[in-house]
Motif scaffolding. Sequence first.
Motif, PDB file in Angstrom:
ATOM      1  N   HIS A  97      14.990 -52.568  -3.599  1.00  0.00           N
ATOM      2  CA  HIS A  97      14.663 -53.663  -5.912  1.00  0.00           C
ATOM      3  C   HIS A  97      13.621 -52.769  -5.903  1.00  0.00           C
ATOM      4  N   PHE A  98      12.475 -52.420  -5.435  1.00  0.00           N
ATOM      5  CA  PHE A  98      11.417 -52.191  -5.347  1.00  0.00           C
ATOM      6  C   PHE A  98      12.176 -50.534  -6.069  1.00  0.00           C
ATOM      7  N   ASP A  99      12.677 -49.909  -5.707  1.00  0.00           N
ATOM      8  CA  ASP A  99      13.246 -48.471  -5.983  1.00  0.00           C
ATOM      9  C   ASP A  99      13.573 -48.345  -7.218  1.00  0.00           C
ATOM     10  N   PHE A 100      14.140 -49.408  -7.496  1.00  0.00           N
ATOM     11  CA  PHE A 100      16.028 -49.792  -8.414  1.00  0.00           C
ATOM     12  C   PHE A 100      14.478 -49.815 -10.093  1.00  0.00           C
ATOM     13  N   ILE A 101      13.508 -50.981  -9.343  1.00  0.00           N
ATOM     14  CA  ILE A 101      13.072 -51.310 -10.791  1.00  0.00           C
ATOM     15  C   ILE A 101      12.069 -49.589 -11.276  1.00  0.00           C
ATOM     16  N   CYS A 102      11.064 -49.648 -10.097  1.00  0.00           N
ATOM     17  CA  CYS A 102      10.432 -48.148 -10.791  1.00  0.00           C
ATOM     18  C   CYS A 102      11.317 -47.178 -11.266  1.00  0.00           C
ATOM     19  N   ASP A 103      12.213 -46.609 -10.587  1.00  0.00           N
ATOM     20  CA  ASP A 103      12.679 -46.132 -11.655  1.00  0.00           C
ATOM     21  C   ASP A 103      13.241 -45.859 -13.030  1.00  0.00           C
ATOM     22  N   ALA A 104      13.379 -47.295 -12.845  1.00  0.00           N
ATOM     23  CA  ALA A 104      14.747 -47.797 -13.998  1.00  0.00           C
ATOM     24  C   ALA A 104      13.180 -47.786 -15.288  1.00  0.00           C
ATOM     25  N   VAL A 105      12.460 -48.444 -14.590  1.00  0.00           N
ATOM     26  CA  VAL A 105      10.641 -48.589 -15.789  1.00  0.00           C
ATOM     27  C   VAL A 105      10.710 -46.557 -16.125  1.00  0.00           C
ATOM     28  N   ALA A 106      10.383 -45.718 -15.119  1.00  0.00           N
ATOM     29  CA  ALA A 106       9.976 -44.682 -15.238  1.00  0.00           C
ATOM     30  C   ALA A 106      10.895 -43.795 -16.453  1.00  0.00           C
ATOM     31  N   ASN A 107      12.117 -44.278 -16.131  1.00  0.00           N
ATOM     32  CA  ASN A 107      13.472 -42.976 -16.886  1.00  0.00           C
ATOM     33  C   ASN A 107      13.186 -44.052 -18.236  1.00  0.00           C
ATOM     34  N   GLY A 108      13.265 -45.459 -17.975  1.00  0.00           N
ATOM     35  CA  GLY A 108      13.630 -45.930 -19.323  1.00  0.00           C
ATOM     36  C   GLY A 108      12.304 -45.821 -20.068  1.00  0.00           C
ATOM     37  N   LEU A 109      10.902 -46.246 -19.914  1.00  0.00           N
ATOM     38  CA  LEU A 109       9.942 -45.488 -21.028  1.00  0.00           C
ATOM     39  C   LEU A 109      10.384 -43.761 -20.928  1.00  0.00           C
ATOM     40  N   THR A 110      10.416 -42.769 -20.505  1.00  0.00           N
ATOM     41  CA  THR A 110      10.554 -41.690 -20.673  1.00  0.00           C
ATOM     42  C   THR A 110      11.887 -41.521 -22.857  1.00  0.00           C
ATOM     43  N   ASN A 111      12.810 -42.250 -22.078  1.00  0.00           N
ATOM     44  CA  ASN A 111      13.431 -42.274 -22.770  1.00  0.00           C
ATOM     45  C   ASN A 111      13.163 -42.921 -24.225  1.00  0.00           C
ATOM     46  N   VAL A 112      12.515 -44.548 -24.840  1.00  0.00           N
ATOM     47  CA  VAL A 112      12.060 -44.683 -25.332  1.00  0.00           C
ATOM     48  C   VAL A 112      10.639 -43.355 -26.389  1.00  0.00           C
ATOM     49  N   ALA A 113      10.301 -43.155 -25.374  1.00  0.00           N
ATOM     50  CA  ALA A 113       9.647 -42.294 -26.222  1.00  0.00           C
ATOM     51  C   ALA A 113       9.700 -41.192 -26.628  1.00  0.00           C
ATOM     52  N   ILE A 114      10.729 -40.473 -26.200  1.00  0.00           N
ATOM     53  CA  ILE A 114      11.935 -39.614 -27.016  1.00  0.00           C
ATOM     54  C   ILE A 114      12.747 -39.905 -28.086  1.00  0.00           C
ATOM     55  N   LYS A 115      12.800 -41.411 -27.485  1.00  0.00           N
ATOM     56  CA  LYS A 115      14.336 -41.989 -28.699  1.00  0.00           C
ATOM     57  C   LYS A 115      13.327 -42.142 -30.163  1.00  0.00           C
ATOM     58  N   TYR A 116      12.289 -41.688 -29.972  1.00  0.00           N
ATOM     59  CA  TYR A 116      11.339 -42.576 -31.524  1.00  0.00           C
ATOM     60  C   TYR A 116      10.079 -41.575 -31.666  1.00  0.00           C
TER      61      TYR A 116
END
Length: 164
Positions: A97-116
Amino acid sequence: MATQLKNLSDFSATEIPSAAAYRFGIVVAEWNAEITNALYQGAYQSLVNNGAQPQNIYNYTVPGSFELTSGADLLLKNINLDAVICLGCVIQGETKHFDFICDAVANGLTNVAIKYSKPVIFGVLTTDNQQQAIDRAGGKHGNKGDEAAITAIKMAHLAKSIKT
Ligand SMILES: Nc1c(NC[C@H](O)[C@H](O)[C@H](O)CO)[nH]c(=O)[nH]c1=O
Ligand SMILES: CC(=O)[C@@H](O)COP(=O)(O)O
């Protein structure tokens, strides 16, 4: 380990632009609250110490680090901000579960930064155990909240300098 060679809170004041003109969001995950609260205190104080106005700092909490992505997206969609600081602490458990959360957050925040096209700062501890987290939330390796705040100031300043 790289962190062992660097204190997360060591910064030269001469290298940090004034934060007085900028508006910041801070999103804090409630999981491991004793750690994330320390990260928040470090981030908030670093912003204020570098000139940020308290009325220009918008603070919100989300349940866990996985929700930091949604939190950052909601803030940037609804509030005029120059940068968003996302703070969390993910500690390895028995499963993947740790791996999935860490990957999701890192990629998710990157995508939000690019989106806005706005700086979204990854202030998330991803540790093997509680002690490593304590050491990086005001302990012997400094405070990643400090680091995240200074990064937010520098990126907001960079964005302003490029636009003008
Ligand atoms: N185990 C940790 C979590 N887990 C919760 C998730 O972040 C998320 O809230 C849940 O999967 C529902 O979507 N969160 C942390 O921030 N730190 C952890 O160690
Ligand atoms: C990072 C997590 O979600 C973790 O705390 C969950 O623990 P486990 O992997 O033992 O279920």
